[in-house]
Design a protein around this motif. Structure first.
Motif, PDB file in Angstrom:
ATOM      1  N   UNK A 196      -1.530  13.220  15.969  1.00 21.49           N
ATOM      2  CA  UNK A 196      -0.696  13.486  14.797  1.00 21.49           C
ATOM      3  C   UNK A 196       0.015  12.232  14.310  1.00 21.49           C
ATOM      4  N   UNK A 197       0.659  11.472  15.218  1.00 25.16           N
ATOM      5  CA  UNK A 197       1.419  10.292  14.797  1.00 25.16           C
ATOM      6  C   UNK A 197       0.523   9.255  14.134  1.00 25.16           C
ATOM      7  N   UNK A 198      -0.668   9.054  14.700  1.00 25.97           N
ATOM      8  CA  UNK A 198      -1.592   8.079  14.122  1.00 25.97           C
ATOM      9  C   UNK A 198      -2.103   8.568  12.778  1.00 25.97           C
ATOM     10  N   UNK A 199      -2.349   9.867  12.661  1.00 23.65           N
ATOM     11  CA  UNK A 199      -2.788  10.427  11.379  1.00 23.65           C
ATOM     12  C   UNK A 199      -1.722  10.221  10.312  1.00 23.65           C
ATOM     13  N   UNK A 200      -0.456  10.366  10.680  1.00 26.35           N
ATOM     14  CA  UNK A 200       0.635  10.153   9.731  1.00 26.35           C
ATOM     15  C   UNK A 200       0.667   8.706   9.257  1.00 26.35           C
ATOM     16  N   UNK A 201       0.399   7.775  10.175  1.00 23.31           N
ATOM     17  CA  UNK A 201       0.389   6.358   9.779  1.00 23.31           C
ATOM     18  C   UNK A 201      -0.745   6.070   8.795  1.00 23.31           C
ATOM     19  N   UNK A 202      -1.911   6.687   9.039  1.00 24.90           N
ATOM     20  CA  UNK A 202      -3.042   6.498   8.123  1.00 24.90           C
ATOM     21  C   UNK A 202      -2.713   7.075   6.748  1.00 24.90           C
ATOM     22  N   UNK A 203      -2.105   8.254   6.728  1.00 25.13           N
ATOM     23  CA  UNK A 203      -1.747   8.885   5.456  1.00 25.13           C
ATOM     24  C   UNK A 203      -0.706   8.076   4.703  1.00 25.13           C
ATOM     25  N   UNK A 204       0.210   7.411   5.452  1.00 22.75           N
ATOM     26  CA  UNK A 204       1.231   6.578   4.808  1.00 22.75           C
ATOM     27  C   UNK A 204       0.626   5.305   4.229  1.00 22.75           C
ATOM     28  N   UNK A 205      -0.558   4.922   4.717  1.00 20.97           N
ATOM     29  CA  UNK A 205      -1.251   3.760   4.173  1.00 20.97           C
ATOM     30  C   UNK A 205      -0.459   2.470   4.251  1.00 20.97           C
TER      31      UNK A 205
END
Length: 238
Positions: A196-205
């Motif tokens: 989840x945390x890594x996915x959030x970082x990708x979404x934040x771009x």
């Protein structure tokens, strides 16, 4: 005067926070769904589909497919999207969008749920592979009027059959009896092979600081407005 200043500051903070969050586009909604959607065992998702109940839930498991295709590194893939984009007026505009896919599922033990590949849009969250250049390097693949210095990028998003995934969606039962995760209830199908945390970082771009600032502004809004109302009441009492 102080009360008006505090209320105005609070409303301004809220407006700015909303504008910043909206700049993240569909990724903002996907991130929110990843944060709040309930996770259930695949067996429960199958039961939901069989009952006909309309629910949006998440499942986790390993990716499996009867047949696969390979990338350049010979990794077995079930889904790949290659998107050619040009930078125009501060945003990336899609020039080409090519998708390759095969039917695949997410499994946990003996339980399995198929994935609606056709519904995978902005809800696909994986580590992208990117190559960049300028329009001068690909003259035949950009509109004729495109300046040669226009930034160009090729963005590749892919899912391998050796990965585990989290999938959010509406379980449904197909006419042939297959249980499938798809979009529904006004929400997109989401699939990520990341924590989840890594996915959030990708979404934040790479704009995590902006996201944090926007949240802080929104959090400050009710505090400032409440302080302004208290100051106004105090002024009337005095």
């Amino acid at each position: 005067m102080l009360s008006l200043l505090l209320v105005a500051s609070g409303l301004t903070a809220g407006l700015v926070g909303l504008i910043v969050l909206r700049s993240f586009g569909p990724g903002l909604r996907v991130g929110r769904l990843l944060s709040v959607s309930p996770l259930v065992p695949i067996e429960e998702a199958v039961a939901i589909a069989a009952s006909g109940e309309e629910r949006y839930v998440g499942v986790q498991g390993r990716i499996d497919a009867a047949e696969e295709f390979e990338d350049d590194a010979h990794r077995p893939l079930v889904f790949r999207r290659r998107r050619l984009e040009a930078r125009s007026r501060g945003r990336w505009v899609t020039l080409e969008d090519d998708v390759e896919r095969v039917p695949f599922s997410v499994d946990a033990g003996a339980a399995s749920v198929a994935i609606d590949c056709d519904a995978l849009g902005p809800g696909l969250v994986v580590l992208p592979r990117e190559s960049t250049g300028t329009a001068a390097e690909i003259p035949g693949r950009v509109p004729p009027s495109t300046p040669t210095t226009t930034p160009i990028r090729l963005r590749v998003e892919q899912v391998s059959s050796v990965e585990h995934a989290m999938v959010l969606g509406r379980p449904r039962k197909d006419p042939d009896g297959t249980t499938r995760m798809t979009a529904g209830l006004g929400r997109p199908l989401v699939l990520t092979t990341l924590e989840r945390d890594e996915a959030m970082r990708v979404l934040a771009g790479g704009r995590r600081g902006r996201a944090t600032a926007a949240v802080a502004l929104l959090a400050a809004t009710p505090v400032l407005v409440a302080a302004g109302l208290v100051a106004a009441l105090a002024g009337r009492v005095v």
